[in-house]
Motif scaffolding. Structure first.
Motif, short mmCIF file in Angstrom:
data_model
loop_
_atom_site.label_atom_id
_atom_site.label_comp_id
_atom_site.label_asym_id
_atom_site.label_seq_id
_atom_site.Cartn_x
_atom_site.Cartn_y
_atom_site.Cartn_z
N GLY A 16 0.94 -1.08 0.08
CA GLY A 16 -0.03 0.03 0.02
C GLY A 16 1.15 1.24 0.03
O GLY A 16 2.04 1.13 0.04
N SER A 17 0.11 2.40 0.18
CA SER A 17 0.71 3.65 0.06
C SER A 17 0.29 4.61 1.14
O SER A 17 -0.76 4.55 1.44
CB SER A 17 0.60 4.48 -1.38
N LEU A 18 1.16 5.51 1.63
CA LEU A 18 0.74 6.57 2.44
C LEU A 18 1.50 7.47 2.07
O LEU A 18 2.69 7.51 1.48
CB LEU A 18 1.30 6.04 3.93
N ARG A 19 0.91 8.91 2.54
CA ARG A 19 1.55 10.13 2.25
C ARG A 19 1.92 11.02 3.73
O ARG A 19 0.84 11.25 4.00
CB ARG A 19 1.13 11.10 1.20
N LEU A 20 3.09 11.12 4.22
CA LEU A 20 3.28 11.97 5.12
C LEU A 20 3.26 13.41 4.78
O LEU A 20 4.03 13.67 3.86
CB LEU A 20 4.42 11.60 6.02
N SER A 21 3.08 14.29 5.56
CA SER A 21 2.86 15.77 5.56
C SER A 21 3.53 16.23 6.89
O SER A 21 3.19 15.75 8.06
CB SER A 21 1.49 16.37 5.54
N CYS A 22 4.61 17.35 6.75
CA CYS A 22 5.00 17.97 7.78
C CYS A 22 4.99 19.67 7.66
O CYS A 22 5.66 19.85 6.66
CB CYS A 22 6.57 17.46 8.08
N ALA A 23 4.30 20.15 8.28
CA ALA A 23 3.98 21.51 8.09
C ALA A 23 4.69 22.41 9.18
O ALA A 23 4.50 22.19 10.40
CB ALA A 23 2.41 21.95 8.30
N ALA A 24 5.64 23.13 8.85
CA ALA A 24 6.20 23.99 9.69
C ALA A 24 5.63 25.21 9.86
O ALA A 24 5.08 25.77 9.02
CB ALA A 24 7.68 24.35 9.11
N SER A 25 5.41 25.83 11.33
CA SER A 25 4.60 26.96 11.44
C SER A 25 5.56 27.81 12.57
O SER A 25 6.56 27.19 13.13
CB SER A 25 3.36 26.73 12.16
N TYR A 79 6.83 16.74 2.24
CA TYR A 79 5.73 15.51 1.81
C TYR A 79 6.80 14.64 1.72
O TYR A 79 7.94 14.40 1.26
CB TYR A 79 5.06 15.68 0.80
N LEU A 80 6.43 13.16 2.22
CA LEU A 80 6.85 11.91 1.74
C LEU A 80 6.05 10.98 1.13
O LEU A 80 5.04 10.50 2.05
CB LEU A 80 7.51 11.35 3.13
N GLN A 81 6.02 10.66 -0.14
CA GLN A 81 4.98 9.83 -0.62
C GLN A 81 5.58 8.55 -0.65
O GLN A 81 6.84 8.44 -1.11
CB GLN A 81 4.70 10.09 -2.23
N MET A 82 5.00 7.39 0.14
CA MET A 82 5.54 6.26 0.20
C MET A 82 4.63 5.00 -0.49
O MET A 82 3.58 5.00 -0.26
CB MET A 82 5.70 5.78 1.88
N ASN A 83 5.27 4.59 -1.36
CA ASN A 83 4.50 3.70 -2.09
C ASN A 83 5.05 2.25 -1.86
O ASN A 83 6.09 2.05 -1.50
CB ASN A 83 4.60 3.97 -3.59
N SER A 84 4.66 1.10 -2.46
CA SER A 84 4.98 -0.12 -2.31
C SER A 84 5.67 -0.44 -0.95
O SER A 84 6.52 -1.20 -0.92
CB SER A 84 6.04 -0.54 -3.31
#
Length: 115
Positions: A16-25, A79-84
């Protein structure tokens, strides 16, 4: 004061896949480097991927071809798009960003790859 807020983790099946996000504020601005690290229980923390403000990217051999890091300096977001995804990818993933003056770390977000 600056903060990194991570999102997008969770449980996913192998392949499967996930996308991690990291927002700096806050006061974080003028990013020079954005990166993702991970650490599994009993393992050393490792650098997964990074991208610089000039657009250069680097990946750990274990994730090459499967993960993609991208950054949006206007949004101060990485972002980190993680596939497979594989069970070996199970870890706490940490966002890290550098300005020219300071390094910031996120709190970590769990990614679990399991059937």
């Amino acid at each position: 004061q600056g903060q990194l807020v991570e999102s997008g983790g969770g449980l996913v099946q192998p392949g499967g896949s996930l996308r991690l996000s990291c927002a700096a504020s806050g006061s974080i601005s003028r990013l020079s480097l954005m990166a993702w690290h991970r650490q599994a229980p009993g393992r050393q923390r490792e650098l997964v991927a990074l991208v610089t403000n000039t657009g250069n990217t680097n990946y750990a051999d274990s994730v090459k071809g499967r993960f993609t890091i991208s950054g949006d300096s206007a949004k101060n977001t990485v972002y980190l798009q993680m596939n497979s995804l594989k069970p070996e990818d199970t870890a706490v993933y940490y966002c890290q960003v550098n300005t020219f003056q300071k390094q910031y770390w996120g709190q970590g977000i769990q990614v679990t790859v399991s059937s």
